[in-house]
Every structure is written in structure tokens, then in C-alpha cells.
Design a protein around this motif. Structure first.
Motif, PDB file in Angstrom:
ATOM      1  N   GLY A 108     -12.721   0.547  -5.191  1.00 27.45           N
ATOM      2  CA  GLY A 108     -12.491  -0.753  -4.586  1.00 27.45           C
ATOM      3  C   GLY A 108     -13.460  -0.997  -3.437  1.00 27.45           C
ATOM      4  N   GLU A 109     -13.350  -2.174  -2.849  1.00 25.78           N
ATOM      5  CA  GLU A 109     -14.228  -2.525  -1.728  1.00 25.78           C
ATOM      6  C   GLU A 109     -13.432  -3.243  -0.662  1.00 25.78           C
ATOM      7  OE1 GLU A 109     -17.782  -4.707  -2.679  1.00 25.78           O
ATOM      8  OE2 GLU A 109     -17.980  -3.584  -4.555  1.00 25.78           O
ATOM      9  N   GLY A 110     -13.812  -2.992   0.569  1.00 23.12           N
ATOM     10  CA  GLY A 110     -13.117  -3.680   1.652  1.00 23.12           C
ATOM     11  C   GLY A 110     -13.787  -3.420   2.973  1.00 23.12           C
TER      12      GLY A 110
ATOM     13  N   ASN B  27      -8.525  -4.828   1.872  1.00 23.84           N
ATOM     14  CA  ASN B  27      -9.066  -4.801   0.508  1.00 23.84           C
ATOM     15  C   ASN B  27      -9.583  -6.183   0.130  1.00 23.84           C
ATOM     16  OD1 ASN B  27      -9.658  -4.419  -2.157  1.00 23.84           O
ATOM     17  ND2 ASN B  27      -7.611  -3.716  -2.769  1.00 23.84           N
TER      18      ASN B  27
ATOM     19  N   SER C  59     -11.460  -6.550  -2.757  1.00 23.60           N
ATOM     20  CA  SER C  59     -11.839  -6.469  -4.174  1.00 23.60           C
ATOM     21  C   SER C  59     -10.652  -6.856  -5.040  1.00 23.60           C
ATOM     22  CB  SER C  59     -12.319  -5.045  -4.506  1.00 23.60           C
ATOM     23  OG  SER C  59     -11.260  -4.124  -4.393  1.00 23.60           O
TER      24      SER C  59
ATOM     25  N   PRO D 161      -4.856  -4.952  -4.251  1.00 27.00           N
ATOM     26  CA  PRO D 161      -5.616  -6.180  -4.029  1.00 27.00           C
ATOM     27  C   PRO D 161      -4.667  -7.374  -3.886  1.00 27.00           C
ATOM     28  CG  PRO D 161      -5.622  -5.620  -6.360  1.00 27.00           C
ATOM     29  CD  PRO D 161      -4.843  -4.535  -5.661  1.00 27.00           C
TER      30      PRO D 161
ATOM     31  N   PRO E  25      -7.421  -1.733  -6.624  1.00 27.36           N
ATOM     32  CA  PRO E  25      -6.934  -1.038  -5.434  1.00 27.36           C
ATOM     33  C   PRO E  25      -8.094  -0.480  -4.608  1.00 27.36           C
ATOM     34  CG  PRO E  25      -5.658  -0.379  -7.357  1.00 27.36           C
ATOM     35  CD  PRO E  25      -6.815  -1.195  -7.864  1.00 27.36           C
ATOM     36  N   LEU E  26      -7.932  -0.555  -3.304  1.00 31.45           N
ATOM     37  CA  LEU E  26      -8.886   0.094  -2.386  1.00 31.45           C
ATOM     38  C   LEU E  26      -8.328   1.483  -2.110  1.00 31.45           C
ATOM     39  CD1 LEU E  26     -11.378  -0.063  -0.490  1.00 31.45           C
ATOM     40  CD2 LEU E  26      -9.805  -0.795   1.311  1.00 31.45           C
TER      41      LEU E  26
ATOM     42  N   LYS F 297      -3.909   4.005  -0.695  1.00 28.24           N
ATOM     43  CA  LYS F 297      -4.149   3.105  -1.838  1.00 28.24           C
ATOM     44  C   LYS F 297      -3.600   1.731  -1.484  1.00 28.24           C
ATOM     45  CE  LYS F 297      -3.354   2.799  -6.822  1.00 28.24           C
ATOM     46  NZ  LYS F 297      -2.685   3.448  -7.977  1.00 28.24           N
TER      47      LYS F 297
ATOM     48  N   SER G  78      -7.353  -0.900   7.343  1.00 31.41           N
ATOM     49  CA  SER G  78      -8.206  -1.175   6.190  1.00 31.41           C
ATOM     50  C   SER G  78      -7.779  -2.460   5.504  1.00 31.41           C
ATOM     51  CB  SER G  78      -8.279   0.007   5.219  1.00 31.41           C
ATOM     52  OG  SER G  78      -7.117   0.785   5.232  1.00 31.41           O
TER      53      SER G  78
ATOM     54  N   TYR H 141       0.818  -1.210   0.000  1.00 32.17           N
ATOM     55  CA  TYR H 141       0.000   0.000   0.000  1.00 32.17           C
ATOM     56  C   TYR H 141       0.851   1.259   0.000  1.00 32.17           C
ATOM     57  CZ  TYR H 141       0.345  -0.112   5.233  1.00 32.17           C
ATOM     58  OH  TYR H 141       0.764  -0.152   6.537  1.00 32.17           O
TER      59      TYR H 141
END
Ligand code: S6P
Ligand code: ZN
Length: 191
Positions: A113-115, A149, A151, A84, A154-155, A81, A147, A61
């Protein structure tokens, strides 16, 4: 003009460019980069992490900041950022931290993205909230936060928090979080 009132510096207003699509601040003066090798001790499957490090030590990240004074009254902000991927069955995540000034909160606005934002209190209460575009997670004072991720892109999130908050990573290194986020039988599981 240069002065302080009760330790809070006067600043002139300014504007910062934010690349929402790529998750970056092109003019960031702080650009923190964490690779797999910076994450030893954080994941359950240590062998899987070592294999990843041996296989090119991929980017984990990045955090972009144009910093402001670390003082009461100022607001620090960032673009985070998180790439994934998984270490074994565990989704890529940030190290996670408490704020040194424990009674300071933080806002995370999902951009791409999702997380999940996984959180814990010093006495071990756990909470997780989804983070995605159009979701804003409120991390109240006292909660450590990390955080994750889940997805395949990138989250990217925008964060803002009190300038004097500071970061306490050591307690998370010692305690970890009570739960992680894993892929289990094709499903995302917080356990
Ligand atoms: C700071 C804020 C973010 C994180 C960043 C990286 O309070 O929460 O800027 O620093 O998302 O995560 P971490 O867990 O390595 O600090
Ligand atoms: Zn924080």
C-alpha cells in the motif's frame, strides 16, 4: 534462566512468523482492532464518520504484536494494517500518539500500500513522509506519529521501537495534528 540487569530482563531468542502479503502475525498474542466507532473525535467530518459507523462500522486498522518486556533495552515491534477508505474527503488514518518516553524514536518499514506518516512536535512543527513498499520512515525522538492510507489496498507496515517507549494518546486527542491528508479535486493533498 531468569535475571535482570538494571531492570532489563534476560530473554531467550525467538522467531516470529510474519505474513508480509496479508499484513499479519499469525501467532500474535496481541491483536488490536480499531473500527470506525473507535475513531470518534479524530476526523474533520464527524457526520461522515457517523454515517460510516451506521453503515456496518467497518474495520479501520489492526496491530499485531508478540510483545516483549516493556523495558529499556528491549525492542517492541509490530505489523500495522490500515484499511483503505475515506471519512468524507479525509483518508483513513491511525489515532496517532507520542511516546510516553518522549525521547524515543521508531522505524516504520512499508510493506504494502501507499500512504504518509504524518508527524508533529510538541510545539506544533509538522512533517510528513511517504510510506510505501521499499520505503523506511525514521520517526525521530519527540515526534508524534500517525499513518495515513492513500491507496486502494491495505497499508501494511512493520514498526520497531524501544520497549520502554509507551504510548501517549491523550495529547493527540487534545491537540490533533496541524494537517490531515485529503482527496481534493482527485488529488491527494496534505493540508
Ligand atoms: C507503536 C507504533 C504502532 C502503532 C500502530 C497503531 O509505537 O507506532 O504500533 O501503535 O500503528 O497506531 P496508533 O496511532 O493507534 O497507535
Ligand atoms: Zn509509536
Amino acid at each position: 534462566m531468569s535475571f535482570q540487569v538494571d531492570g532489563t530482563s534476560f530473554l531467550d531468542p525467538f522467531v516470529v512468523d510474519v505474513d508480509l502479503d496479508n499484513g499479519a502475525m499469525p501467532n500474535a498474542t496481541n491483536h488490536l482492532v480499531r473500527r470506525a466507532s473507535n475513531m470518534r473525535g479524530y476526523y474533520q467530518d464527524e457526520k461522515a464518520l457517523e454515517a460510516l459507523i451506521a453503515d456496518g462500522d467497518p474495520l479501520h486498522y489492526e496491530v499485531f504484536e508478540v510483545p516483549v518486556p516493556e523495558e529499556y533495552g528491549h525492542l517492541m515491534y509490530c505489523i500495522s494494517k490500515l484499511q483503505p477508505g475515506r471519512v468524507g474527503d479525509e483518508f483513513f488514518m491511525t489515532k496517532g500518539h507520542y511516546h510516553t518516553v518522549l525521547q524515543t524514536g521508531e522505524i516504520y518499514l512499508g510493506l504494502r500500500g501507499e500512504g504518509y506518516m504524518v508527524m508533529k512536535t510538541p510545539d506544533g512543527v509538522f512533517n510528513s513522509q511517504p510510506i510505501a513498499r521499499c520505503k523506511m520512515v525514521y520517526v525521530p525522538p519527540y515526534w508524534a506519529h500517525r499513518s495515513v492510507n492513500v491507496s486502494d489496498e491495505p497499508l501494511v507496515s512493520f514498526c520497531v521501537y524501544p520497549g520502554d517507549a509507551g504510548h501517549n494518546y491523550g495529547d493527540i486527542v487534545e491537540q490533533g495534528f496541524p494537517k490531515g491528508v485529503f482527496l481534493e479535486d482527485g488529488k491527494v493533498v496534505v493540508k
